[in-house]
Design an enzyme around this catalytic site. Structure first.
Site, PDB file in Angstrom:
ATOM      1  N   GLY A 191     -51.985  16.812   5.634  1.00 23.78           N
ATOM      2  CA  GLY A 191     -51.571  15.641   6.189  1.00 23.78           C
ATOM      3  C   GLY A 191     -52.524  15.772   7.713  1.00 23.78           C
ATOM      4  O   GLY A 191     -53.019  16.645   8.163  1.00 23.78           O
TER       5      GLY A 191
ATOM      6  N   SER B  98     -29.476  18.779  11.641  1.00 16.71           N
ATOM      7  CA  SER B  98     -30.456  19.873  11.781  1.00 16.71           C
ATOM      8  C   SER B  98     -29.600  20.525  11.354  1.00 16.71           C
ATOM      9  O   SER B  98     -28.514  20.909  12.309  1.00 16.71           O
ATOM     10  CB  SER B  98     -30.338  19.079  13.084  1.00 16.71           C
ATOM     11  OG  SER B  98     -31.118  20.640  13.469  1.00 16.71           O
TER      12      SER B  98
ATOM     13  N   LYS C  36     -40.378  13.381  20.095  1.00 17.48           N
ATOM     14  CA  LYS C  36     -41.430  14.479  20.630  1.00 17.48           C
ATOM     15  C   LYS C  36     -42.400  13.585  21.139  1.00 17.48           C
ATOM     16  O   LYS C  36     -42.955  14.979  22.359  1.00 17.48           O
ATOM     17  CB  LYS C  36     -41.961  15.387  19.294  1.00 17.48           C
ATOM     18  CG  LYS C  36     -40.931  16.005  18.406  1.00 17.48           C
ATOM     19  CD  LYS C  36     -41.756  17.191  16.918  1.00 17.48           C
ATOM     20  CE  LYS C  36     -40.183  17.716  16.539  1.00 17.48           C
ATOM     21  NZ  LYS C  36     -41.236  18.822  15.958  1.00 17.48           N
TER      22      LYS C  36
ATOM     23  N   TYR D 166     -38.690  22.140   4.076  1.00 20.56           N
ATOM     24  CA  TYR D 166     -37.028  23.262   3.755  1.00 20.56           C
ATOM     25  C   TYR D 166     -36.568  22.139   3.608  1.00 20.56           C
ATOM     26  O   TYR D 166     -35.793  23.062   3.017  1.00 20.56           O
ATOM     27  CB  TYR D 166     -36.828  23.326   4.927  1.00 20.56           C
ATOM     28  CG  TYR D 166     -36.891  23.562   6.872  1.00 20.56           C
ATOM     29  CD1 TYR D 166     -34.763  23.005   6.336  1.00 20.56           C
ATOM     30  CD2 TYR D 166     -37.662  23.055   7.637  1.00 20.56           C
ATOM     31  CE1 TYR D 166     -34.749  22.156   7.654  1.00 20.56           C
ATOM     32  CE2 TYR D 166     -36.898  22.365   8.776  1.00 20.56           C
ATOM     33  CZ  TYR D 166     -35.534  22.024   8.631  1.00 20.56           C
ATOM     34  OH  TYR D 166     -34.693  20.881  10.017  1.00 20.56           O
TER      35      TYR D 166
ATOM     36  N   ASP E  39     -43.503  24.518  18.656  1.00 18.60           N
ATOM     37  CA  ASP E  39     -43.695  24.372  17.024  1.00 18.60           C
ATOM     38  C   ASP E  39     -45.263  25.602  16.684  1.00 18.60           C
ATOM     39  O   ASP E  39     -45.182  26.150  15.190  1.00 18.60           O
ATOM     40  CB  ASP E  39     -44.073  22.771  16.961  1.00 18.60           C
ATOM     41  CG  ASP E  39     -42.527  22.203  16.183  1.00 18.60           C
ATOM     42  OD1 ASP E  39     -41.347  23.098  15.855  1.00 18.60           O
ATOM     43  OD2 ASP E  39     -42.285  20.871  16.580  1.00 18.60           O
TER      44      ASP E  39
ATOM     45  N   THR F 166     -36.285  15.963  17.476  1.00 16.14           N
ATOM     46  CA  THR F 166     -37.059  16.056  16.764  1.00 16.14           C
ATOM     47  C   THR F 166     -37.108  14.190  17.019  1.00 16.14           C
ATOM     48  O   THR F 166     -37.041  13.667  17.882  1.00 16.14           O
ATOM     49  CB  THR F 166     -36.207  16.527  15.655  1.00 16.14           C
ATOM     50  OG1 THR F 166     -36.381  15.974  14.514  1.00 16.14           O
ATOM     51  CG2 THR F 166     -34.331  15.637  15.109  1.00 16.14           C
TER      52      THR F 166
ATOM     53  N   GLY G  57     -49.849  14.619  10.634  1.00 16.96           N
ATOM     54  CA  GLY G  57     -49.037  13.733  12.004  1.00 16.96           C
ATOM     55  C   GLY G  57     -48.735  15.305  13.224  1.00 16.96           C
ATOM     56  O   GLY G  57     -50.093  16.018  13.586  1.00 16.96           O
ATOM     57  N   GLY G  58     -48.155  14.638  13.439  1.00 20.65           N
ATOM     58  CA  GLY G  58     -47.688  15.707  14.417  1.00 20.65           C
ATOM     59  C   GLY G  58     -47.623  16.685  14.687  1.00 20.65           C
ATOM     60  O   GLY G  58     -47.581  18.122  14.592  1.00 20.65           O
ATOM     61  N   ALA G  59     -46.887  17.566  13.157  1.00 23.89           N
ATOM     62  CA  ALA G  59     -47.296  18.558  12.745  1.00 23.89           C
ATOM     63  C   ALA G  59     -47.635  19.328  12.149  1.00 23.89           C
ATOM     64  O   ALA G  59     -48.169  20.598  12.539  1.00 23.89           O
ATOM     65  CB  ALA G  59     -45.617  18.659  10.945  1.00 23.89           C
TER      66      ALA G  59
ATOM     67  N   ASN H 165     -40.937  19.669  22.142  1.00 23.96           N
ATOM     68  CA  ASN H 165     -39.760  20.206  20.784  1.00 23.96           C
ATOM     69  C   ASN H 165     -38.862  20.729  22.313  1.00 23.96           C
ATOM     70  O   ASN H 165     -37.811  20.771  21.455  1.00 23.96           O
ATOM     71  CB  ASN H 165     -39.940  20.466  19.875  1.00 23.96           C
ATOM     72  CG  ASN H 165     -40.602  21.763  20.036  1.00 23.96           C
ATOM     73  OD1 ASN H 165     -41.103  22.417  20.901  1.00 23.96           O
ATOM     74  ND2 ASN H 165     -39.789  22.715  19.408  1.00 23.96           N
TER      75      ASN H 165
HETATM   76  P1  NAP Z   1     -45.439  12.559  10.442  1.00 27.30           P
HETATM   77  O1  NAP Z   1     -46.182  12.374  11.590  1.00 27.30           O
HETATM   78  O2  NAP Z   1     -44.339  11.602  10.236  1.00 27.30           O
HETATM   79  O3  NAP Z   1     -46.546  12.997   9.302  1.00 27.30           O
HETATM   80  C1  NAP Z   1     -46.411  12.590   8.152  1.00 27.30           C
HETATM   81  C2  NAP Z   1     -47.622  13.055   7.258  1.00 27.30           C
HETATM   82  O4  NAP Z   1     -47.032  12.538   5.775  1.00 27.30           O
HETATM   83  C3  NAP Z   1     -48.620  11.616   7.969  1.00 27.30           C
HETATM   84  O5  NAP Z   1     -50.265  12.106   7.664  1.00 27.30           O
HETATM   85  C4  NAP Z   1     -48.688  11.168   6.357  1.00 27.30           C
HETATM   86  O6  NAP Z   1     -49.798  10.379   6.401  1.00 27.30           O
HETATM   87  C5  NAP Z   1     -48.442  12.139   5.978  1.00 27.30           C
HETATM   88  N1  NAP Z   1     -47.659  11.230   4.697  1.00 27.30           N
HETATM   89  C6  NAP Z   1     -46.156  10.741   4.188  1.00 27.30           C
HETATM   90  N2  NAP Z   1     -46.109   9.516   3.168  1.00 27.30           N
HETATM   91  C7  NAP Z   1     -47.985  10.240   2.551  1.00 27.30           C
HETATM   92  C8  NAP Z   1     -47.929   9.118   1.071  1.00 27.30           C
HETATM   93  N3  NAP Z   1     -46.994   8.780   0.563  1.00 27.30           N
HETATM   94  N4  NAP Z   1     -49.110   9.936   0.704  1.00 27.30           N
HETATM   95  C9  NAP Z   1     -50.549  10.729   1.786  1.00 27.30           C
HETATM   96  N5  NAP Z   1     -49.282  11.202   2.824  1.00 27.30           N
HETATM   97  C10 NAP Z   1     -48.497  11.099   3.279  1.00 27.30           C
HETATM   98  O7  NAP Z   1     -44.613  14.055  10.195  1.00 27.30           O
HETATM   99  P2  NAP Z   1     -44.634  15.181  10.529  1.00 27.30           P
HETATM  100  O8  NAP Z   1     -43.921  15.260  12.072  1.00 27.30           O
HETATM  101  O9  NAP Z   1     -46.029  15.622  10.845  1.00 27.30           O
HETATM  102  O10 NAP Z   1     -44.165  16.347   9.589  1.00 27.30           O
HETATM  103  C11 NAP Z   1     -44.827  16.669   8.933  1.00 27.30           C
HETATM  104  C12 NAP Z   1     -43.649  17.327   7.184  1.00 27.30           C
HETATM  105  O11 NAP Z   1     -43.500  18.306   8.179  1.00 27.30           O
HETATM  106  C13 NAP Z   1     -42.258  17.074   7.550  1.00 27.30           C
HETATM  107  O12 NAP Z   1     -41.821  16.904   5.632  1.00 27.30           O
HETATM  108  C14 NAP Z   1     -41.251  17.406   8.051  1.00 27.30           C
HETATM  109  O13 NAP Z   1     -40.228  17.785   7.974  1.00 27.30           O
HETATM  110  C15 NAP Z   1     -42.194  18.808   8.322  1.00 27.30           C
HETATM  111  N6  NAP Z   1     -41.990  19.300   9.529  1.00 27.30           N
HETATM  112  C16 NAP Z   1     -41.297  20.767   9.522  1.00 27.30           C
HETATM  113  C17 NAP Z   1     -41.067  21.488  10.432  1.00 27.30           C
HETATM  114  C18 NAP Z   1     -40.013  22.991  10.385  1.00 27.30           C
HETATM  115  O14 NAP Z   1     -39.808  23.090  11.205  1.00 27.30           O
HETATM  116  N7  NAP Z   1     -40.452  23.321   9.586  1.00 27.30           N
HETATM  117  C19 NAP Z   1     -40.875  20.905  11.697  1.00 27.30           C
HETATM  118  C20 NAP Z   1     -41.906  20.224  11.748  1.00 27.30           C
HETATM  119  C21 NAP Z   1     -41.943  19.432  11.045  1.00 27.30           C
HETATM  120  P3  NAP Z   1     -50.612   8.873   7.154  1.00 27.30           P
HETATM  121  O15 NAP Z   1     -51.373  10.270   8.280  1.00 27.30           O
HETATM  122  O16 NAP Z   1     -51.372   8.598   5.891  1.00 27.30           O
HETATM  123  O17 NAP Z   1     -49.525   8.949   7.249  1.00 27.30           O
END
Ligand code: NAP
Length: 285
Positions: A133, A22, A73, A228, A109, A69, A135-137, A94
């Site tokens: 996507g 982190s 969350k 990032y 976020d 993180t 997911g949470g983000a 968060n």
């Molecule tokens: P999450 O809840 O685990 O969601 C992951 C997402 O990626 C889901 O939509 C998932 O689809 C998709 N995915 C994973 N593997 C895949 C594959 N092989 N093919 C297609 N789709 C796939 O994660 P999150 O917390 O939302 O985070 C998502 C990204 O955002 C991460 O890389 C994280 O590092 C980044 N992020 C950055 C910040 C920042 O401060 N810059 C903050 C938060 C998150 P399914 O629903 O089908 O599983």
């Protein structure tokens, strides 16, 4: 960076598993130092099954708050005494402040992403967005864009039911599209902003099989990736090669941290004062 510690410093930390990668301690300690705030911010690995013990210890030891993180969350929600309405809508926190032994949960976020877009000169009001996507983000991005007045947010995700749930958070603005190259290309052609909120492209995760949909983006479209690490994903590299403007996940990381410190310390943190300090720190490997 060197942190000057006083015996009266209020304690903050980030919890997660994994968490040692982190950048939050780096950012928060730098901001506290620059603003003369008497806090110290630590990196605290916590296993999901020991969250209750961590919360009891944080209260007992007089922590002022913490960031969370993966995987906390959502797990934190039932443990909180008060939940901010935005965090309740997203089902994710968060940032947690501890005041007189009570836990207050927030989500920075969501406003952080909108602040990052605006700082990059992109005003979301009236814009059409393709969000990849669900997911949470992605939820935080969708709700932020919806509240900021985006005309349309199209959510495409490998698991279609999750895309539907995210689109449903912003009725009247959210819709879904199928997760295949042909559909993504057709949707890309009509958007002002495309956001990668999947983990595809993140170090150690998978990659997009086909990024040809980026070729269909209008010349003026902004291409945003929440990742990032690495700073330039293949998604951004390809978009950049095609001459589109890009934004990686660092501005979001920075903006959610600024808004988080405002919650912890109860003060305004002027971005113009801290961004010039944080940017060089984030550009270090
Ligand atoms: P999450 O809840 O685990 O969601 C992951 C997402 O990626 C889901 O939509 C998932 O689809 C998709 N995915 C994973 N593997 C895949 C594959 N092989 N093919 C297609 N789709 C796939 O994660 P999150 O917390 O939302 O985070 C998502 C990204 O955002 C991460 O890389 C994280 O590092 C980044 N992020 C950055 C910040 C920042 O401060 N810059 C903050 C938060 C998150 P399914 O629903 O089908 O599983």
């Amino acid at each position: 960076m060197n942190v000057t510690l006083t015996n009266t410093a209020k304690k903050l930390c980030i919890i997660g598993d994994p968490v040692t990668h982190s950048k939050s301690p780096l950012l928060q300690n730098a901001m506290c130092q620059a603003l003369g705030l008497d806090y110290v911010y630590l990196c605290q690995p916590v296993k999901a099954e020991r969250l209750g013990e961590f919360l009891a210890a944080a209260k007992e030891l007089g922590y002022a708050g913490f960031n969370a993180t993966m995987p906390f969350k959502e797990l934190l929600i039932p443990c909180l005494d008060e939940l901010d309405p935005l965090a309740a809508k997203l089902g994710a926190v968060n940032t947690v402040c501890i005041r007189e032994g009570r836990l207050y949960g927030y989500n920075t976020d969501c406003p952080g992403y909108i602040a990052a877009l605006r700082a990059a000169g992109f005003e979301p009001a009236g814009k059409r967005v393709l969000l990849l996507g669900a997911g949470g983000a992605a939820k935080a991005v969708a709700v932020g864009l919806g509240d900021a007045g985006a005309a349309q947010v199209t959510v495409a995700n490998r698991t279609a039911a999750k895309a539907q749930a995210v689109a449903g958070l912003i009725p009247g603005q959210g819709r879904t599209a199928a997760w295949n190259a042909e559909t993504l290309a057709a949707e890309a052609a009509g958007c002002d902003l495309i956001v990668n909120a999947t983990s595809l492209g993140m170090a150690g995760q998978g990659e997009y099989d086909d990024l040809s949909f980026l070729e269909r983006l209008p010349r003026t479209a902004l291409v945003s990736d929440l990742i990032y690490h690495p700073a330039q994903t293949e998604f951004l590299r390809r978009a950049s090669e095609l001459g589109r403007a890009t934004m990686n996940g660092l501005p979001l990381l920075m903006r959610q941290a600024i808004l988080g410190l405002e919650k912890f310390a109860g003060v305004e943190v002027p971005p113009e004062k801290v961004v010039p300090i944080l940017e060089p720190l984030l550009s270090q490997p």
